[in-house]
Design a protein around this motif. Structure first.
Motif, mmCIF file in Angstrom:
data_model
loop_
_atom_site.group_PDB
_atom_site.id
_atom_site.type_symbol
_atom_site.label_atom_id
_atom_site.label_comp_id
_atom_site.label_asym_id
_atom_site.label_seq_id
_atom_site.Cartn_x
_atom_site.Cartn_y
_atom_site.Cartn_z
ATOM 1 N N LEU A 75 0.812 -1.206 0.000
ATOM 2 C CA LEU A 75 0.000 0.000 0.000
ATOM 3 C C LEU A 75 0.851 1.263 0.000
ATOM 4 O O LEU A 75 0.393 2.308 -0.463
ATOM 5 C CB LEU A 75 -0.933 -0.001 1.211
ATOM 6 N N ASN A 76 2.068 1.192 0.534
ATOM 7 C CA ASN A 76 2.947 2.353 0.646
ATOM 8 C C ASN A 76 4.238 2.123 -0.107
ATOM 9 O O ASN A 76 4.740 0.994 -0.163
ATOM 10 C CB ASN A 76 3.288 2.655 2.108
ATOM 11 N N ALA A 77 4.793 3.184 -0.657
ATOM 12 C CA ALA A 77 6.152 3.135 -1.182
ATOM 13 C C ALA A 77 7.127 3.308 -0.030
ATOM 14 O O ALA A 77 6.778 3.858 1.013
ATOM 15 C CB ALA A 77 6.359 4.233 -2.219
ATOM 16 N N GLY A 78 8.358 2.847 -0.226
ATOM 17 C CA GLY A 78 9.363 3.068 0.806
ATOM 18 C C GLY A 78 10.345 1.925 0.916
ATOM 19 O O GLY A 78 10.310 0.958 0.147
ATOM 20 N N THR A 79 11.237 2.041 1.897
ATOM 21 C CA THR A 79 12.249 1.026 2.176
ATOM 22 C C THR A 79 11.759 0.154 3.319
ATOM 23 O O THR A 79 11.593 0.635 4.443
ATOM 24 C CB THR A 79 13.590 1.690 2.535
ATOM 25 N N LEU A 80 11.516 -1.117 3.045
ATOM 26 C CA LEU A 80 10.985 -2.070 4.011
ATOM 27 C C LEU A 80 12.074 -3.071 4.385
ATOM 28 O O LEU A 80 13.141 -3.109 3.760
ATOM 29 C CB LEU A 80 9.784 -2.815 3.432
ATOM 30 N N LEU A 81 11.767 -3.893 5.360
ATOM 31 C CA LEU A 81 12.703 -4.923 5.800
ATOM 32 C C LEU A 81 11.906 -6.142 6.230
ATOM 33 O O LEU A 81 10.845 -6.009 6.849
ATOM 34 C CB LEU A 81 13.548 -4.408 6.967
ATOM 35 N N ALA A 82 12.430 -7.302 5.909
ATOM 36 C CA ALA A 82 11.817 -8.558 6.359
ATOM 37 C C ALA A 82 12.897 -9.415 7.009
ATOM 38 O O ALA A 82 14.022 -9.498 6.514
ATOM 39 C CB ALA A 82 11.197 -9.307 5.182
ATOM 40 N N ASP A 83 12.573 -10.034 8.133
ATOM 41 C CA ASP A 83 13.530 -10.903 8.799
ATOM 42 C C ASP A 83 12.805 -11.862 9.730
ATOM 43 O O ASP A 83 11.582 -11.994 9.686
ATOM 44 C CB ASP A 83 14.615 -10.100 9.520
ATOM 45 N N PHE A 84 13.580 -12.528 10.611
ATOM 46 C CA PHE A 84 13.011 -13.531 11.522
ATOM 47 C C PHE A 84 13.237 -13.159 12.975
ATOM 48 O O PHE A 84 13.279 -14.032 13.850
ATOM 49 C CB PHE A 84 13.660 -14.902 11.262
ATOM 50 N N ARG A 85 13.375 -11.869 13.293
ATOM 51 C CA ARG A 85 13.814 -11.514 14.637
ATOM 52 C C ARG A 85 12.838 -11.949 15.733
ATOM 53 O O ARG A 85 13.237 -12.118 16.885
ATOM 54 C CB ARG A 85 14.104 -10.014 14.738
ATOM 55 N N LEU A 86 11.571 -12.142 15.420
ATOM 56 C CA LEU A 86 10.628 -12.608 16.430
ATOM 57 C C LEU A 86 10.849 -14.072 16.806
ATOM 58 O O LEU A 86 10.255 -14.567 17.761
ATOM 59 C CB LEU A 86 9.189 -12.407 15.964
ATOM 60 N N PHE A 87 11.699 -14.759 16.056
ATOM 61 C CA PHE A 87 11.946 -16.175 16.315
ATOM 62 C C PHE A 87 13.382 -16.420 16.777
ATOM 63 O O PHE A 87 13.875 -17.541 16.705
ATOM 64 C CB PHE A 87 11.657 -16.995 15.047
ATOM 65 N N GLU A 88 14.044 -15.376 17.278
ATOM 66 C CA GLU A 88 15.461 -15.515 17.581
ATOM 67 C C GLU A 88 15.724 -16.441 18.773
ATOM 68 O O GLU A 88 16.844 -16.923 18.937
ATOM 69 C CB GLU A 88 16.109 -14.152 17.811
#
Length: 438
Positions: free
Chosen positions: A128-141
């Motif tokens: 929905l938005n333009a921009g710089t995003l990030l995806a990772d697994f930090r909730l499963f560290e």
């Protein structure tokens, strides 16, 4: 270089990671028709390695990567994407998205379960938005055996932005033992030493021509440390923070300060070869350089950078009629839980009706800086007297020990959303709670 890492003001940034979490389910348009898929993304959780020490074998790590082996994903605003995720690691995982503002999230802790090992799952997400995003697994560290590299996701604006080069600079922090292996975040580093990379390189070189305008997408991919990145001898013009356009401003002393997971888009008019310096609050070190080769001749001189196209966030927030809540960050409040222990039956930290303005007073009782991250909604950092806000939106904020910061956001996305809190210590646990918008 001595950046004021913990002194946010109108012309200085303390920003961080991520915004909304999870992949959105397929929604229906007003007429009842399901919108068509316009893009496909294939992501993979896999084992990898990085050459972090010249005299040692490559260091084993894990990573979230594009199956195409590209180190970032490029999309455009308005894309409705089919996401195919394959988990080739030995623990259950799901991509956690920071900066993805989509309705009806399937967040890995409150909705859809993470993918088990060797599984392939498909979902639909909307950009929905333009921009710089990030995806990772930090909730499963809590279950990770190796530190994990995140994946930058770039969503282009609907209208063109005039730059000569668009470059991602992913800054990552590693804690290396004497034998060259790496300590995952959340574990005691003992005698491990910090090491920083840009795009996986311990000495990064960015090539450009003189008189080129560069769009640098700066990402703090570290998990615990507030970092400042500086390009010597250049005016670094901050254009967006955490994926949301900002009122353009020059970074103080040329240094952009980023909390863990934060993103900043900056324009730089390349002039001369220069060092890229990194400051972690203890010392400055060179982590790369800008190398100028040749000169770009222009018929028309460069004009001052204009603001990026907006993402349709509210121009004003109703602070007088806002719902107000006090939030104590971290283990001082027993209601915080590690993600592995998070219960879907836990009580929310607050609830708000759709359309209401929410003001949170965030108190950090810890003896060191603590990082707060709000999923689902970007927020404004309020002035000390609540009589205005900084000219940018954030989704992450580093708060000094013993201090209170106030933020405000418009509760526009119905759902159940996470709040994260983590102290800026490598061994500190990541903690979560949730809030509801109804």
């Amino acid at each position: 270089m001595t950046p004021g890492i913990f002194e946010p003001n109108r012309r200085e940034l303390l920003a961080g990671l991520g915004a909304a979490l999870g992949a959105s389910t397929a929604g229906l348009m007003a007429g009842g028709a399901t919108p068509a898929v316009t893009a496909q993304i294939a992501l993979q959780a896999r084992a990898a390695s990085l050459a972090l020490k010249p005299d040692r074998p490559p260091t084993p790590i894990w990573e979230l990567a594009a199956a195409s082996h590209l180190r970032d994903v490029r999309l455009k605003r308005g894309d409705r994407c089919e996401l195919v995720f394959r988990n080739d690691l030995p623990v259950p995982l799901a991509p956690v998205w920071y900066g993805l503002n989509s309705g009806a999230p399937t967040d890995p802790l409150r909705g859809r379960a993470p993918a088990p090992p060797n599984a392939v799952e498909t979902s639909i997400i909307s950009m929905l938005n333009a921009g710089t995003l990030l995806a990772d697994f930090r909730l499963f560290e809590d279950d990770q055996k190796q530190p994990v590299r995140p994946l930058p996701v770039i969503v282009a604006e609907s209208s063109p932005v005039t730059v000569d080069s668009d470059v991602v600079l992913l800054i990552e922090e590693w804690r290396l033992r004497q034998d060259g292996t790496a300590v995952p975040p959340g574990q005691a580093p003992k005698d491990a030493r910090p090491l920083y990379t840009i795009n996986g390189q311990t000495s990064f070189e960015l090539s450009a021509m003189g008189n080129q305008r560069l769009r640098l997408r700066l990402i703090n991919g570290s998990q615990r440390t507030v970092l400042a990145i500086k390009l010597e001898g250049h005016d670094v013009r901050v254009m967006a923070l955490d994926g949301q356009p900002a009122e353009p401003f020059s970074a103080r002393n040329g240094a952009v300060v980023l909390a863990p997971g934060a993103r900043a888009d900056a324009f730089v008019d390349a002039a001369t070869s220069a060092a890229l310096l990194l400051h972690d609050g203890k010392e400055a070190r060179q982590v790369g350089r800008l190398k100028i080769s040749g000169q770009l001749e222009r018929r028309v001189p460069l004009m001052p950078a204009q603001p990026l196209p907006p993402n349709d966030l509210p121009e004003k927030l109703d602070l007088k009629g806002a719902l107000r809540f006090d939030v104590a960050l971290g283990a001082a409040d027993i209601d915080w839980a590690r993600p592995a222990n998070f219960s879907t039956a836990s009580a929310p930290i607050f609830r708000a009706r759709t359309g209401r303005t929410v003001v949170l007073a965030l108190k950090n009782p810890a003896p060191i800086a603590t990082v707060f991250h709000l999923h689902g909604h970007p927020f404004r950092l309020l002035d000390k007297l609540d009589d205005g806000w900084k000219p940018y939106w954030l989704d992450t904020l580093a708060i000094e020990p013993g201090q209170t910061q106030r933020i405000a956001f418009a509760a526009t996305a119905p759902g159940q959303w996470l709040i994260e809190s983590v102290a800026t210590d490598w061994a500190a646990p990541r903690l979560v709670r949730w809030y509801g918008v109804e």
